[in-house]
Write an enzyme that holds these catalytic residues in place. Sequence first.
Site, PDB file in Angstrom:
ATOM      1  N   PRO A  14      42.525  38.855  26.870  1.00 56.03           N
ATOM      2  CA  PRO A  14      42.927  39.238  25.799  1.00 56.03           C
ATOM      3  C   PRO A  14      41.423  39.140  24.735  1.00 56.03           C
ATOM      4  O   PRO A  14      41.146  39.810  23.864  1.00 56.03           O
ATOM      5  CB  PRO A  14      43.777  38.568  25.092  1.00 56.03           C
ATOM      6  CG  PRO A  14      44.669  38.099  26.487  1.00 56.03           C
ATOM      7  CD  PRO A  14      43.550  38.087  27.503  1.00 56.03           C
TER       8      PRO A  14
ATOM      9  N   GLY B 185      35.998  50.085  27.763  1.00 55.99           N
ATOM     10  CA  GLY B 185      34.591  50.096  27.272  1.00 55.99           C
ATOM     11  C   GLY B 185      34.357  51.323  26.515  1.00 55.99           C
ATOM     12  O   GLY B 185      33.831  51.188  25.452  1.00 55.99           O
ATOM     13  N   GLU B 186      34.538  52.432  26.887  1.00 58.71           N
ATOM     14  CA  GLU B 186      34.207  53.730  26.594  1.00 58.71           C
ATOM     15  C   GLU B 186      35.210  54.211  25.276  1.00 58.71           C
ATOM     16  O   GLU B 186      34.772  54.528  24.236  1.00 58.71           O
ATOM     17  CB  GLU B 186      34.298  55.118  27.548  1.00 58.71           C
ATOM     18  CG  GLU B 186      33.538  54.528  29.022  1.00 58.71           C
ATOM     19  CD  GLU B 186      32.363  54.331  29.030  1.00 58.71           C
ATOM     20  OE1 GLU B 186      31.576  55.115  28.243  1.00 58.71           O
ATOM     21  OE2 GLU B 186      32.152  53.672  29.871  1.00 58.71           O
TER      22      GLU B 186
ATOM     23  N   ILE C   6      46.343  44.359  29.208  1.00 58.30           N
ATOM     24  CA  ILE C   6      45.130  43.563  28.812  1.00 58.30           C
ATOM     25  C   ILE C   6      44.997  42.292  29.508  1.00 58.30           C
ATOM     26  O   ILE C   6      45.941  41.575  29.717  1.00 58.30           O
ATOM     27  CB  ILE C   6      45.300  43.305  27.422  1.00 58.30           C
ATOM     28  CG1 ILE C   6      45.319  44.689  26.551  1.00 58.30           C
ATOM     29  CG2 ILE C   6      43.996  42.545  26.991  1.00 58.30           C
ATOM     30  CD1 ILE C   6      44.243  45.564  26.500  1.00 58.30           C
TER      31      ILE C   6
ATOM     32  N   ILE D 298      27.582  43.580  32.009  1.00 57.77           N
ATOM     33  CA  ILE D 298      26.786  43.962  30.781  1.00 57.77           C
ATOM     34  C   ILE D 298      27.074  43.536  29.425  1.00 57.77           C
ATOM     35  O   ILE D 298      26.521  43.755  28.606  1.00 57.77           O
ATOM     36  CB  ILE D 298      26.290  45.638  30.809  1.00 57.77           C
ATOM     37  CG1 ILE D 298      27.728  46.352  30.376  1.00 57.77           C
ATOM     38  CG2 ILE D 298      25.731  45.937  32.140  1.00 57.77           C
ATOM     39  CD1 ILE D 298      27.454  47.657  30.235  1.00 57.77           C
TER      40      ILE D 298
ATOM     41  N   GLY E 136      23.730  46.993  28.120  1.00 60.92           N
ATOM     42  CA  GLY E 136      23.239  48.141  28.924  1.00 60.92           C
ATOM     43  C   GLY E 136      23.565  49.409  28.087  1.00 60.92           C
ATOM     44  O   GLY E 136      22.697  50.443  27.694  1.00 60.92           O
TER      45      GLY E 136
HETATM   46 MO1  MOS Z   1      28.767  53.475  30.289  1.00 65.36          MO
HETATM   47  S1  MOS Z   1      28.010  54.877  29.078  1.00 65.36           S
HETATM   48  O1  MOS Z   1      29.365  54.210  31.532  1.00 65.36           O
HETATM   49  O2  MOS Z   1      27.503  52.142  30.520  1.00 65.36           O
END
Ligand code: MOS
Length: 731
Positions: free
Chosen positions: A625, A697-698, A622, A462, A235
């Site tokens: 892992p 993720g970010e 975590i 995603i 995504g």
């Molecule tokens: Mo993320 S840019 O919040 O899919």
Amino acid sequence: MGNKFSDNVMANISRVDGRAKVTGAAKYSAEYDIEGLTYGVVVGSTISKGTISSLDTKKAEKADGVLGILTYLNVPKIAGYEGVSETGPAGLKIFSNNKIFFDGQPIAIVVADTYERALYAASLVKASYVKEHTDTDINHNLEKAEAPKGRKDYSRGTVDAYKTAPVIVEEEYIVPYNVHNPMELGSTLAIWEGDDKLTVYDKTQGVKGSQHTYAALFGLKPENVRVISTYVGGGFGMALRTWPYAAGTAIAAKLVKRPVKLMLARSQMFTQVGYRPYTIQKVGLGATKEGKLLGITHHATGVTSTYEQFTEGTVNASRFMYACENVNTVYKITPINLGTPTWMRGPGEATGTYALECAMDELSYKLNMDPLQLRVLNHSDIDPEQNKPWSSKHLKECYTLGSEKIGWSKRNPKPRSMRENGYLVGYGVGSGTFGAYRSPASARIVLHNDGTVLLQSAASDIGPGTGTAMINIASVMLGIDPVNIRFELGDSNLPNAPIQGGSGTVAAVGSAVHDACEAIKSKLFELASSTENSAFKNATPDKVTYNNSGISYQGASVPYNEILKQHQLPQVELSIESKGNAEMQKYSMYSFSVSFVKVYVHPLTGVVRVKQVVSVVDSGKIISPKTAESQMIGGAVGGIGMALTEEGIIDHRTGRYVNNNFADYHVPVHADIPDIQVIFVDKPDPITNPIGTKGMGEVSLIGFSAAVANAVYHATGKRVRDLPITPDKVI
Ligand code: MOS
């Protein structure tokens, strides 16, 4: 299982749906084949501003297999279009009038009995336009830039204090258009049952969000809309909202009274589903001769569409990343004739930290100081913006772990001083941060009398491995082998979960799974201690342990399935909602990351190769892992793309992309990716949530592109301040 979740050592289990994904068993939204299915193709506008003066669909209507052509001339009445101006629940009120706001804007959806016939008929739709002047160059639209509604400039201390400091950096940085380009294309399959019941197989990062958007669009009760998105092929933010093409697909299905499946073409992924907005930033840093920051000023101007205001946190990290008394930030957006941008891979923070972390590097050279040392010297021990303690912060440990791994101290700090194999060698560092959010989420747990567990939540995956993480949580809490636990997601009929965005899934859904496991353990304990002659009669909940699929107390143990059988229960189940508490308000909650890279730069061609990456992250505990490591690697890959290759190029005379394909828009490929080493601090956050996570993720990508730019400077002595760092800019 210890009494505290965070005491558990997490198992290194493999992605639970990995096999389904690599064997083709996983079914994506556009892969459903249902009775009476038809196919839709979007016809896009060929101008970027103006009005449609005539629309000729006659030839297309007569083409073989065509069932209908949705345009603004025959659009059915849409409840969500009433009483609002240009935008509705799904952004632009698609097909509501003849106005054109961007190139590629859907002007028709052709529906036919096969995809090929729809595609051919789409080529027969002819439109004439009254064109208006357009200029999509941000530089020609800066006078229109203004603060978004509800956003104020930020300042503490003296505005522009950097200007009077002994050592100053004042530079401009540019992040170009980046397009998400996940593997899976935008796709929607809409099925109406009568006028008031809609089912949608949708490529979305949040089935609940999509459900509510479709419900608002058609004036339906949410329970009359079901959105299914079991698998999502990437995504990066593009599926965080329901776009006009998806709304159009559901409207087209209403028009032709048949189920319609529509999948965008790769070229349409550039115009219809958002992008990282082109952003110009000015950063001013002022410091003492010893390197103490005296002032930080960060201005950013990004683009938005002419019909919606898209905003992101471009300048926000500059307010708290470093300890500094005088900080001011200004954020503006300017409308141009493109579709609305959206969050993409670390959104605004990725853009903003590119500028901030490059400027810090520039400052370190002016000070003749190690860039790492400069960062440590200005480390913010509390959040200087909110004046609150951090819930947890192990950024200094990230610096230490990463610098040891990459051999930072062995580099010659002088630019253009290192060579290997005929290449110029450079080392660079960049740090990142992203908010640790926790949205309310719910989960249902079912323990069957065969000892297996079913978990359910309307979450998404995603790619990061949502199910794997959830199963890992339940596995350690209940002492059940992961193979005996299933996690169902991606269906709006399941218990509520937030959209998969802002790195918040594990915190939200993981907490719900945690709480559901706690609750079911209490239930099992109750059942176990209530039987006649129970060995648990004198036990208290905190004295028993839950492992090997059973409850143990002082040498006695009974398997869960036995407990259920004793009570003649086929299963025990419960649903639970989990959300944050007031305690969280007292803290500032962020993840932190540090990216180290080593680059090779070819001295004659200026080609940059990333040779080594060390990514270190403080994202709390975590949970999974193996998938977490993959997530960090993914962030680094995205970061390499952002730094070196990715750039959407627009012909500003027409507002049209000239590189709307994978041949000309370069995402990194395997040959671009070196050895990527991931290091987790892996210390649970005591505040954020019951499982101690902070989101990953970010932050995996935030600060990465600066590390590459800084490494290129170290290798060559050339500072490139506009991404991507292509060879023409280096030589
Ligand atoms: Mo993320 S840019 O919040 O899919």
